[in-house]
Structure formats: C-alpha cells, structure tokens
Design an enzyme around this catalytic site. Structure first.
Site, PDB file in Angstrom:
ATOM      1  N   ASP A 127     -64.112 -23.982  36.619  1.00 27.51           N
ATOM      2  CA  ASP A 127     -62.899 -24.549  36.040  1.00 27.51           C
ATOM      3  C   ASP A 127     -61.723 -23.686  36.488  1.00 27.51           C
ATOM      4  O   ASP A 127     -61.876 -22.477  36.708  1.00 27.51           O
ATOM      5  CB  ASP A 127     -63.003 -24.552  34.520  1.00 27.51           C
ATOM      6  CG  ASP A 127     -61.724 -25.024  33.856  1.00 27.51           C
ATOM      7  OD1 ASP A 127     -61.249 -26.112  34.209  1.00 27.51           O
ATOM      8  OD2 ASP A 127     -61.199 -24.278  33.010  1.00 27.51           O
ATOM      9  N   ASP A 129     -64.383 -22.471  30.147  1.00 29.95           N
ATOM     10  CA  ASP A 129     -63.964 -21.754  28.944  1.00 29.95           C
ATOM     11  C   ASP A 129     -64.787 -22.122  27.721  1.00 29.95           C
ATOM     12  O   ASP A 129     -64.567 -21.595  26.643  1.00 29.95           O
ATOM     13  CB  ASP A 129     -62.471 -21.982  28.659  1.00 29.95           C
ATOM     14  CG  ASP A 129     -62.138 -23.459  28.464  1.00 29.95           C
ATOM     15  OD1 ASP A 129     -63.075 -24.247  28.267  1.00 29.95           O
ATOM     16  OD2 ASP A 129     -60.947 -23.808  28.520  1.00 29.95           O
ATOM     17  N   CYS A 183    -103.912 -11.343  22.216  1.00 29.50           N
ATOM     18  CA  CYS A 183    -103.447 -11.400  20.822  1.00 29.50           C
ATOM     19  C   CYS A 183    -102.224 -12.301  20.720  1.00 29.50           C
ATOM     20  O   CYS A 183    -102.099 -13.133  19.803  1.00 29.50           O
ATOM     21  CB  CYS A 183    -103.090  -9.998  20.322  1.00 29.50           C
ATOM     22  SG  CYS A 183    -104.427  -8.799  20.373  1.00 29.50           S
TER      23      CYS A 183
END
Length: 875
Positions: free
Chosen positions: A458, A664, A25
């Site tokens: 970072d 960030d 389906c």
C-alpha cells in the site's frame, strides 16, 4: 476431531501440561484432547509444556464443561493438566526462564550423584580388567562374584535417582501409549534384570562347585550398562534443559520492559505499589527517568517520552494533557499524572508478549510430517527391538548378544529429536523477530512468509510516511516567505485536513505563532478562507484562485505543475478581493506525503530476494507513478478502492504468485486477509489487527525484508533439524540392531545411550544458532529521526495568539534608494498578517506600521530582510 456444533462461539483455552518427555507424549496428548466433544483444534508445545485448545460452546457453562473434560482426558492419558489462563497476579510463580533454570539445576544435581556412583561402578566392573590397582579382595580373579554383588549394589543409586524414567515409561506402557521414557525404561530394566538373572545363575553354579563357569558368567553382567544408560540420558536431559532456557530469552526481555512497581495517588498521597496492582482509573505519578507501568492518558503535566521500545522512534515524543501514554516506555523529561486505562493483560506490552507466546505455541505446516512419525515411532521401535531379539536367537547367536542388540535399538531411538526439531527453531525465530519489532502471529505465518515471491505494498503509510510535510515555498515575490507560511498556518488552524497539520507543524518549526482568525469558511473542492485582522485570506487549490479571478504568474503556475508531477500537492495562499480591489497571491506551498527513507532500500532488497514488488493505492496515477519512480517500484496499480485491492491480490494469487500484502491494517484489511500472508505496518501499540498475520511495529518497510530473511533462516534451520533427526534414527537403528555386525560394526547400549542423548542436544543447539541471526541485505540499525519543531513566542500552549491588540512600531531600514525600493518594503509588510497600516519613508529610511501585539520584531525583521533590505533597529 468432533464436528463443531451450530450456533456456537469459539474460545481459546490454554493449559500447562506436565509429564511429557518426548514427541510421542505430545502426539498422545493431542490425540486424546482432540477427541473431546467441542474441541476444534489442539496445539501442544513440548518445549514449553503448554497446550492451546480451540473449542466451540453455546455458553460459558458448556465451555467450563469442555475445559473440565479436557483436563480429565489428559489426566486419564497419564499426564497432568491445569488451566494457564487469567491475569498474572502479583504473587505469580517464576518466569519460564526461571522454571527452565530450576529444571536444569534439578537435573544437574541428579546427574552429579549419578556420575559419582557410576565412576565407582565402572571401577569395580572394569578396573581389574584394565589393570587399575584394586584391593586384593576385589581384584582377584576368584572375587568375580563379589564384584558382581558390588556392581548390583552400586547400580541401584543411579537407577533410583533417575527413577522418573521408569515411572513415566512404564505408566505410558500401561496406558498403551509408549513414549521415549518407555524405551529407556524397558532397555535399562532389561539390562538390570538380565544382570540379576546371570548373577543368580552364577551363584547357583558356584554353590554346585562349578567355580570356573560361575566366574565366567560373572564377567557378563549388565549392571554398569543399565546405570550408564540412565546416566547418559540424564546428561542429554541436562544439556537440553540448559538450552531450552535460552529459547525464551526474547519473551523474557519483553517482559523485563515493564517496571515492577508504580507510584499511584491514594487519598491524596503518593503510594508505591506493585505494577500488577494498578487498576483502571488510578492516577499514576510519573517523573523523569520513570518507566510507564500501564497504558493510559495524561491528566496533567507535560514532558517528553522515549517510545523507542515500542515504536522504534528514537526521538522523544512531546506529551501533554489528553495525550495517550503506552506502558513500558520511558519518561525522558517532565512530570506527568496519568489516568490508568489498560492494565494487566490488556496493556500493549502484554498483547505483544501474548502474540509472541501464541506464535511459539502454534505449529508450522512443516512439522506435520514429524507429528505423524512421532505418533507411531515408539511402538514401531519396540517392535523392531523384539524382532531383533528373535531374529538373532533364530540365527543361533547367544541370548547375551541378541539382548544387547535389542537394548541398543531401544536406547538409541530418539523421538525427542523429532519433537524438538520444529518448536525450538520456531521459538527462537519468533523471539528474534520480536527483538526487531516483528511479531509473527503464528508459526504458519513464519513459514509461509519465506515462500512468498510477490509483495503488494500500500502507498500511504507503507511506502510513504502517511504524514504530509511541507516540501517547499514559492512566494509570489522575494521576501514574502514569512507572510506566506504564517497566513497559511493561521488559516489551517481551524481546519482538520492532514495537509493543514503539515503547514502548522512547519510554522511551529520556524517559531511562527498562529494568529487569531474570524469568519472561517470552507468551500468544498476548493479550500478555506478566513479573516485575519481587517483582511480576508484564502488557502486552496487552483479552482479557488480562478473563483477569485486571480491569474497565476508564470513562475507560480510552473511550480504548481512541477509539484503535481513530483507527487506533491500545491496549495495557493492569497488575499481575497475586497472593496473593489482585486485579490492578490502571496505564493504557493508544496505539501507531500514523503517517501520513507528506507523505502527504496527495501524495494531493492526485495528484488534481490526474488520478490516482485507492486504498489497498490487509491491515489491518482500521476502521484502514484511519482512515488514509484522515487522508490524503484515498476508495477503500479492506482485509483483502486479498498474492496478492489483484495481483487487485485486475488488476481496475483490466481496467476501462481505467493502474495505478501503489506498495509496499514485498516483500509487494507480485505487485501491483508486475501493474501497468502498479510503484514500490518505501522501498528505501533495496536497489535491486535485481526486481518494481519505479521505485525511490523516499528513502521519500517525494511522490516519486511528482515522478516522474510528471518523466515527463510528459520525454515532452513527446521529442515536441518528434521533431516538430522530422521537420518540419525534411519542410520542408528540398523546399526544398533546388528545389521552390519558381519562387518564388525555394532553398538553397545552405552554408546547407543550416549548417541541418543547427543541427538536431542544437537537439535536444540542447532536451533539456538538463530540467536545470532543477522539479515544479509538490510542492517539491524534503527533509523535515527531528528526532532522537528521549535518554540513559538508569544503564544499559549495551543500555539494560538492570546488576543488582538494593536501597537505602532517604527522599523529603521538601510538599502532603500528609490521609490521602487519603498514599494517593495511596503508590499512585503502589508502582506504580513496582523499589519493594518504601513507608511514607508525614503527620506527617513524607516517604515511605520500598525501591528497586532503578536507581531514580533523578529517577524518584521525577517519580512523586510526577506525583501532584500537591512533592518538596523525597531522602536
């Protein structure tokens, strides 16, 4: 899919889809919607009965037309569709968990009645043969036809109660898109029709007087098989529906964070209204213990807010007028009036729920094989069933045996297991991530994260806190600690530099007030200066001390070198030269962006996971190496610009690495987009970072480890599900077809139905094991951060002294024995900001000072005792 027109905008539409029962389906709906003009991508979720469609349209009218075409295409395919977009209203329907429970209850009711009828049917058909006592009119051998008619009548209630299989199954066949219901409908119908035919044939022979042959035929009816098939399938559907309800636990828990009601000001009166009725601009009243209903800004009042539900920060955060508040957080103390700004679907909590929901709807690349198989599975199975019937008849077996094998093939085949293998695990996995503050934006991100073998971190805000703090004071002489910190904080009160904020926070933590300053100046590349009282002070780097002709003492110079080597920033505080007098140095303050408490643990855990770690930063190499040494990072790339960060990520990928970039989400956006997987850390309430694939809300680097372990556990679970789904069909279909009949291994339709029911249930149950996921290398405990700061006496709400007035105070001192002692006391007191005149008497054992009103007795005591003497009293 149709090509995307030019000069268009892309939009995402969400729909509720009804009538789907299996992967076939799902594949059918995706195919018909994908053929609609303007549709660029379709993702149908069988588990949630939902569909997300990306489409391209030049304007809103065209988008509306595409939406109508999508609904029409789904309806034409034999299913139902309705838009699910828009803000949730106060009278919205039941939650997904409630819907799942209602579905399970409805199936349970059908199941109870079906089992009741089936037990009686089995008693009638099997009881006499098994020696179970029965009434004479039913138990006698001659009552075979009577039992046949009774079986026919008793088989009708289970078939009628579970008629949904026949309605959907034959409808799908008519649409030339057969699904799992089609297999059940054809199999059960074949058994029932064959039983009716045999019963009619037996009756015909009985009418002709062929009693023995009629009774022989009456023993080969399939009515109980037809009823047993639909009943056992319903057992599986009930178990499956119960299990499905548990997969939405995480989303339900998130939604439960929001309060049901809110107190708002209307015409000057407090009125309690449903939270959904709060509008932007409303004034919301919040008291201790209240859960904040929407996002906004404090208009008046003060207190503290427990934001742990959103940020993971355990210590309550102080809030005052002008500060932002986030919905679903708790007022720990105080009283606020808040202006509502983001409500409904715009709140941070709603965005988080939407992210989790979209991730559970999306598809992982690993699911593509199952999707391809599901698209052709049912037609192939029907073909195998027909082939089984024909082959056995050609081999000379009875029609009864051939039909039994064909029905078993139809019933045992299970596209449901294939369709549920991936979405159930994805839903539970993303839910487990959400509970830990880890938000996966898509199932693709969840899959790819576990494959990464290189992590690029970072430095600022990821490995470090991103918030500088004072790490130490080095006064020019003993006793100058208080004047040193107070002077620096007062100067920095007019500066917006992050290092200045750290010094002010340290002064507040030690209850030192900020003093009024005048004639503030800032020298680029050096520092700042201002007048405090009658003297000018400065705070800056070594170039500023050189500019004032101040020679650094050896101890201060050594401390500065050590600070730089440790990744700290040295800040020199002193008094400017004036009136022909040389300048003087109060001392050195060391400020650093602290390494997060969990960074070293995270780096070590990543190494154990086989993920190499590289730190990427725009900071200078000396500072970067110092941070790397503290965390155990061996690969460091320093001094790079944001654009260059993405180039470094590309280099790693070009070398064959699968790269995870953690940053960030702002300065690191290009690198996040360039990596195989981008993770934004420290996002907190900002969950709409377009460049990241994963959002780590709680600012913990260890969440990277948790996310990778969760990704690998989820993908392992999916592979297990797919393996069992494929192997079940690969083994079950040949056995059902009678391939091993010569060895005595066959399956009746009833056993086939039982196996089919359990296959779907087992896949969902296996996925639910992820609810007990626990990372192996990192604990699930939230770091506890102690609150900092303290009360500042003699200051207003901003921390600054209210005015400048002078007073004379006499300090009684013990421990002064010579002129050197009095000189030390005088120097310490004169260095204290706010002191204009100092007179120290050895004979009277006292010091008389002219001081500003903000200079407290505690400050004077701390200064004198810091110089090595004892204060006995102050007048």
């Amino acid at each position: 899919m149709p090509s995307t027109p030019t000069n268009t905008t892309t939009c995402r539409l969400r729909y509720n889809v009804t009538g789907m029962s299996c992967a076939a389906c799902q594949a059918r709906v995706e195919k018909v919607v994908g053929n609609v003009d303007g549709v660029t991508n379709v993702a149908v979720n069988l588990l949630k009965n939902s569909m997300d469609v990306d489409c391209a349209a030049p304007d809103k009218e065209s988008a509306a037309g595409i939406s109508d075409a999508i609904v029409a295409a789904v309806i034409e395919a034999g299913y139902g569709a309705s838009r699910a977009d828009g803000e949730k209203k106060a009278d919205a329907g039941p939650s997904r968990a409630e819907e799942a429970k209602a579905e399970a209850d409805a199936v349970r009711t059908r199941l109870i009645w079906s089992i009741g009828c089936l037990v009686v049917l089995m008693y009638v058909s099997m009881g006499p043969m098994m020696g179970i006592p029965a009434p004479e009119w039913l138990g006698r051998h001659e009552a075979g036809l009577m039992r046949g008619v009774a079986q026919l009548i008793l088989s009708l209630p289970p078939l009628f109660l579970n008629r949904i299989f026949f309605i959907r199954g034959f409808k799908a066949l008519a649409m030339r898109a057969p699904n799992m219901d089609s297999l059940i409908a054809v199999g059960a119908s074949a058994a029932f029709i064959y039983g009716c035919w045999v019963l009619l044939e037996a009756s015909w022979h009985a009418g002709l007087g062929h009693t023995d042959h009629a009774l022989h035929l009456a023993h080969g009816l399939y009515f109980e098989g037809a009823a047993m098939i639909v009943t056992l399938i319903t057992v599986g559907k009930w178990l499956e529906a119960r299990a499905k309800g548990k997969t939405t636990d995480a989303i339900e828990r998130l939604a439960a964070l929001a309060p049901k009601t809110a107190t708002v000001l209307r015409d000057g009166r407090e009125v309690t209204v449903p939270a959904e009725q709060v509008k932007p601009g409303d004034s919301v009243v919040l008291r201790t213990g209240a859960t904040i209903p929407v996002d906004g800004v404090v208009l008046e009042g003060a207190g503290s807010v427990d934001e742990s539900s959103m940020t993971g920060e355990s210590a309550p955060v102080e809030k005052a007028a002008g500060d932002s508040l986030t919905g679903a957080t708790l007022v720990a103390s105080g009283h606020f009036v808040m202006r509502a700004e983001r409500v409904g679907e715009d709140t941070a909590l709603a965005q988080i729920i939407r992210l989790v929901d979209e991730a559970t709807t999306s598809k992982a690349p690993v699911a593509r094989l199952a999707d391809r198989v599901s698209g052709v599975f049912v037609p192939v199975v029907i073909g195998i069933a027909l082939l089984t019937l024909v082959v056995w008849l050609l081999l000379g077996e009875s029609f009864s045996f051939a039909l039994t094998c064909a029905i078993s093939v139809l019933v045992i085949s299970c596209p449901c297991a294939l369709g549920l293998a991936t979405p159930t695990a994805i839903m539970v996995g993303t839910g487990q991530g959400a509970r830990r503050g880890i938000l996966f934006k898509s199932a693709t991100a969840l899959e790819l994260l576990g494959r990464t073998n290189a992590a690029v971190l970072d430095k600022t805000g990821t490995v470090t806190t991103g918030k500088p703090v004072v790490t130490g004071l080095t006064p020019a002489m003993p006793g100058l600690e208080v004047p040193l910190l107070m002077t620096a904080a007062s100067l920095e009160s007019a500066s917006e530099h992050p290092l200045g904020a750290a010094i002010i926070a340290e002064a507040k933590a030690k209850a030192l007030p900020l003093q009024p300053i005048e004639d503030f100046t800032q020298t680029a590349g050096q520092g700042i200066a201002a007048r405090i009282g009658k003297k000018r002070y400065f705070a800056g780097n070594a170039r500023m001390t050189e500019a004032f002709g101040i020679v650094l003492p050896d101890a201060i110079a050594a401390a500065a070198d050590q600070a730089a080597a440790s990744g700290e920033t040295p800040l020199f505080i002193g008094q400017e030269p004036a009136d022909g007098k040389p300048g003087s140095l109060l001392g050195l303050i060391r400020v650093a962006d602290q390494v997060k408490p969990d960074s070293a643990e995270a780096v070590a855990a990543l190494d154990k996971l086989g993920v190499s770690v590289t730190m990427l930063t725009g900071d200078n190499p000396r500072t970067a190496q110092a941070i790397a040494a503290k965390t155990g990072i061996t690969n460091v790339i320093a001094g790079v610009l944001p654009a260059q960060k993405s180039e470094e990520v590309e280099k790693l990928r070009a070398s064959g690495k699968r790269v995870l970039m953690v940053g960030d989400g702002v300065n690191d956006a290009p690198a996040l987009a360039a990596a195989d997987v981008g993770a934004a850390i420290g996002a907190g309430t900002d969950v709409a970072i377009a460049s990241a694939d994963v959002v780590l809300m709680k600012s913990r680097l260890t969440d990277v480890v948790r996310a990778i372990e969760l990704s690998r556990a989820t993908m392992r679970n999916i592979r297990e599900n797919l393996f069992w789904a494929f192997i079940y069909n690969a083994i079950g279909i040949p056995i059902a077809a009678g391939v091993f009949a010569s060895k005595g291994l066959t399956l009746s339709p009833m056993l086939a139905a039982a196996a089919m029911s359990l296959s779907s249930f087992s896949v969902v149950t296996n996925a639910l094991r992820l609810r007990f996921f626990r990372p192996k290398l990192i604990s699930d405990e939230v770091p506890q951060n102690a609150p900092k700061g303290g009360r500042i006496e003699g200051s207003d709400a901003s921390g600054k002294a209210k005015g400048k007035q002078m007073t004379q105070k006499t300090i009684h001192i013990e421990g002064m024995h010579c002129g050197h002692c009095t000189a030390s006391v005088e120097k310490a007191l004169r260095a204290l900001p706010g002191i204009d005149e100092v007179e120290v008497s050895l004979e009277k054992k006292q010091a008389v000072v002219d001081a500003d009103l903000f200079v407290t007795n505690e400050m004077l005591t701390a200064t004198v005792e810091g110089a090595g003497f004892k204060v006995t009293g102050i007048d």
